[in-house]
Design an enzyme around this catalytic site. Structure first.
Site, PDB file in Angstrom:
ATOM      1  N   LYS A  42       0.012   4.279  -0.421  1.00 45.33           N
ATOM      2  CA  LYS A  42      -0.677   5.480   0.080  1.00 45.33           C
ATOM      3  C   LYS A  42      -0.398   6.658  -0.880  1.00 45.33           C
ATOM      4  O   LYS A  42      -0.310   6.436  -2.082  1.00 45.33           O
ATOM      5  CB  LYS A  42      -0.250   5.796   1.511  1.00 45.33           C
ATOM      6  CG  LYS A  42      -0.313   4.573   2.431  1.00 45.33           C
ATOM      7  CD  LYS A  42      -0.089   4.904   3.865  1.00 45.33           C
ATOM      8  CE  LYS A  42      -0.002   3.610   4.665  1.00 45.33           C
ATOM      9  NZ  LYS A  42      -0.083   3.815   6.095  1.00 45.33           N
ATOM     10  N   ASN A  85       0.865  -1.181   0.000  1.00 45.21           N
ATOM     11  CA  ASN A  85       0.000   0.000   0.000  1.00 45.21           C
ATOM     12  C   ASN A  85       0.899   1.227   0.000  1.00 45.21           C
ATOM     13  O   ASN A  85       1.487   1.573   1.018  1.00 45.21           O
ATOM     14  CB  ASN A  85      -0.895  -0.021   1.252  1.00 45.21           C
ATOM     15  CG  ASN A  85      -1.745   1.237   1.361  1.00 45.21           C
ATOM     16  OD1 ASN A  85      -1.872   1.993   0.394  1.00 45.21           O
ATOM     17  ND2 ASN A  85      -2.328   1.467   2.527  1.00 45.21           N
ATOM     18  N   GLY A 119       2.433   2.284  10.814  1.00 44.78           N
ATOM     19  CA  GLY A 119       3.410   3.367  10.698  1.00 44.78           C
ATOM     20  C   GLY A 119       4.139   3.701  11.988  1.00 44.78           C
ATOM     21  O   GLY A 119       4.816   4.726  12.076  1.00 44.78           O
ATOM     22  N   GLU A 141      -7.044   4.684   7.611  1.00 47.32           N
ATOM     23  CA  GLU A 141      -6.852   6.113   7.311  1.00 47.32           C
ATOM     24  C   GLU A 141      -8.082   6.671   6.617  1.00 47.32           C
ATOM     25  O   GLU A 141      -8.455   7.831   6.818  1.00 47.32           O
ATOM     26  CB  GLU A 141      -5.583   6.299   6.460  1.00 47.32           C
ATOM     27  CG  GLU A 141      -4.328   6.116   7.316  1.00 47.32           C
ATOM     28  CD  GLU A 141      -3.098   5.645   6.567  1.00 47.32           C
ATOM     29  OE1 GLU A 141      -3.075   5.710   5.321  1.00 47.32           O
ATOM     30  OE2 GLU A 141      -2.144   5.200   7.239  1.00 47.32           O
ATOM     31  N   GLU A 148      -5.530  -4.842  10.532  1.00 51.37           N
ATOM     32  CA  GLU A 148      -4.524  -3.796  10.698  1.00 51.37           C
ATOM     33  C   GLU A 148      -4.805  -3.030  11.987  1.00 51.37           C
ATOM     34  O   GLU A 148      -5.583  -2.059  11.970  1.00 51.37           O
ATOM     35  CB  GLU A 148      -4.567  -2.832   9.517  1.00 51.37           C
ATOM     36  CG  GLU A 148      -4.188  -3.446   8.196  1.00 51.37           C
ATOM     37  CD  GLU A 148      -3.530  -2.419   7.291  1.00 51.37           C
ATOM     38  OE1 GLU A 148      -2.357  -2.621   6.959  1.00 51.37           O
ATOM     39  OE2 GLU A 148      -4.167  -1.424   6.957  1.00 51.37           O
ATOM     40  N   SER A 173       3.345  -2.083  10.379  1.00 51.77           N
ATOM     41  CA  SER A 173       4.794  -2.136  10.632  1.00 51.77           C
ATOM     42  C   SER A 173       5.425  -3.476  10.261  1.00 51.77           C
ATOM     43  O   SER A 173       6.335  -3.961  10.939  1.00 51.77           O
ATOM     44  CB  SER A 173       5.100  -1.780  12.096  1.00 51.77           C
ATOM     45  OG  SER A 173       4.731  -0.443  12.348  1.00 51.77           O
ATOM     46  N   HIS A 227      -9.660   1.108   4.630  1.00 50.57           N
ATOM     47  CA  HIS A 227      -8.379   1.278   5.350  1.00 50.57           C
ATOM     48  C   HIS A 227      -8.614   2.252   6.509  1.00 50.57           C
ATOM     49  O   HIS A 227      -9.400   3.191   6.401  1.00 50.57           O
ATOM     50  CB  HIS A 227      -7.320   1.816   4.383  1.00 50.57           C
ATOM     51  CG  HIS A 227      -5.953   1.851   4.981  1.00 50.57           C
ATOM     52  ND1 HIS A 227      -5.541   2.845   5.838  1.00 50.57           N
ATOM     53  CD2 HIS A 227      -4.903   0.993   4.866  1.00 50.57           C
ATOM     54  CE1 HIS A 227      -4.294   2.601   6.217  1.00 50.57           C
ATOM     55  NE2 HIS A 227      -3.885   1.481   5.639  1.00 50.57           N
TER      56      HIS A 227
END
Ligand code: PEP
Length: 254
Positions: free
Chosen positions: A13, A11, A171, A96, A165, A211, A94
């Site tokens: 992003k 991904n 991250g 985000e 996730e 991560s 996702h």
């Protein structure tokens, strides 16, 4: 040997560009993997990526998809358009997008069905945040995301992936331990049994994301219910991503 064929998805992003596409795709040319490998670049680069793909086994995925088929929906991209662009899978929900763009479980449900109807593979992303984990409500958060996000979904024998996730792992450099990942993936599979029955639940793949790097890939993927990986930051380094994919492929047949 893994029970299900591993799948590794990058991904990117809002990162990358033509240079990264060239270097990333070039590193996969002529190589065989016993795992499904996909890269989700920003939409604008999908066609550029397609032109390089003839000599590799890479698939192209999208980071999002519209819940609508067509019409006055400025800025949206439909599943049909993604399919025409050569895309074969779509990330849905996702964290985000849930946190910053108002994505809801009901919206995800519509997107998952739309993606299936257009012959693409939906990858529904679920996961608890730090507060929810500390409050010990991980399972109820996931229960709601799965049962609302997949209610009355008609699979028609098609494929579907779930990506677990945990938001606290994305991250941050703090990946879930393999034990936590396995425990949660097992819980997710139990929910898939309730939703689709045992035979289907046993064939669907559950990915871990948060991560992931070349140091933790092997241990995470060695867990029986961890069938794949969704990789953010580490996928922006072509050599690093290739190493993760190679490990997934090796584990598939080991
Ligand atoms: C992601 O956001 O999907 C992700 C897994 O990111 P990272 O690998 O950078 O934690």
């Amino acid at each position: 040997m893994k029970q299900r064929k591993p799948i590794v998805i990058a991904n990117w992003k809002l990162n990358g560009g033509l240079d990264l596409i060239c270097v990333s795709v070039a590193s996969f040319i002529g190589k065989h993997f016993d795992a499904d490998i996909a890269i989700c670049p920003p939409y604008i680069y999908m066609r550029d990526m397609m032109t390089f793909l003839q000599f590799s086994e890479l698939h192209i995925g999208s980071q999002n998809v519209s819940r609508f088929e067509s019409g006055a929906y400025t800025g949206e991209t439909s599943a049909q358009m993604l399919r025409e662009a050569g895309c074969s899978l779509c990330l849905v929900g996702h964290s985000e997008r849930r946190a910053m763009f108002g994505e809801t479980n009901e919206g995800c449900r519509i997107k998952v069905q739309t993606v299936i109807n257009h012959g693409l593979l939906p990858v529904l992303c679920v996961g608890e945040n730090q507060q929810e984990r500390e409050a010990n409500i991980t399972e109820s958060v996931l229960y709601q995301q799965l049962h609302e996000g997949l209610a009355n979904i008609e699979l028609h024998d098609k494929d579907l992936c779930i990506a677990y996730e945990p938001v606290w792992a994305i991250g941050t450099g703090l990946a879930a331990t393999p034990q936590i990942a396995q425990q949660v993936h097992q819980f997710i599979r139990t929910q898939l049994v309730e939703l689709f029955g045992t035979a289907t639940a046993n064939r669907l793949r559950i990915l871990y994301g948060g991560s992931v790097n070349k140091m933790n890939t092997r241990e995470l993927l060695s867990q029986p219910d961890v069938d794949g990986l969704l990789v953010g930051g580490a996928s922006l380094d072509p050599g690093h991503f290739l190493t993760i994919c190679r490990q997934a492929s090796d584990l598939a047949v080991a």
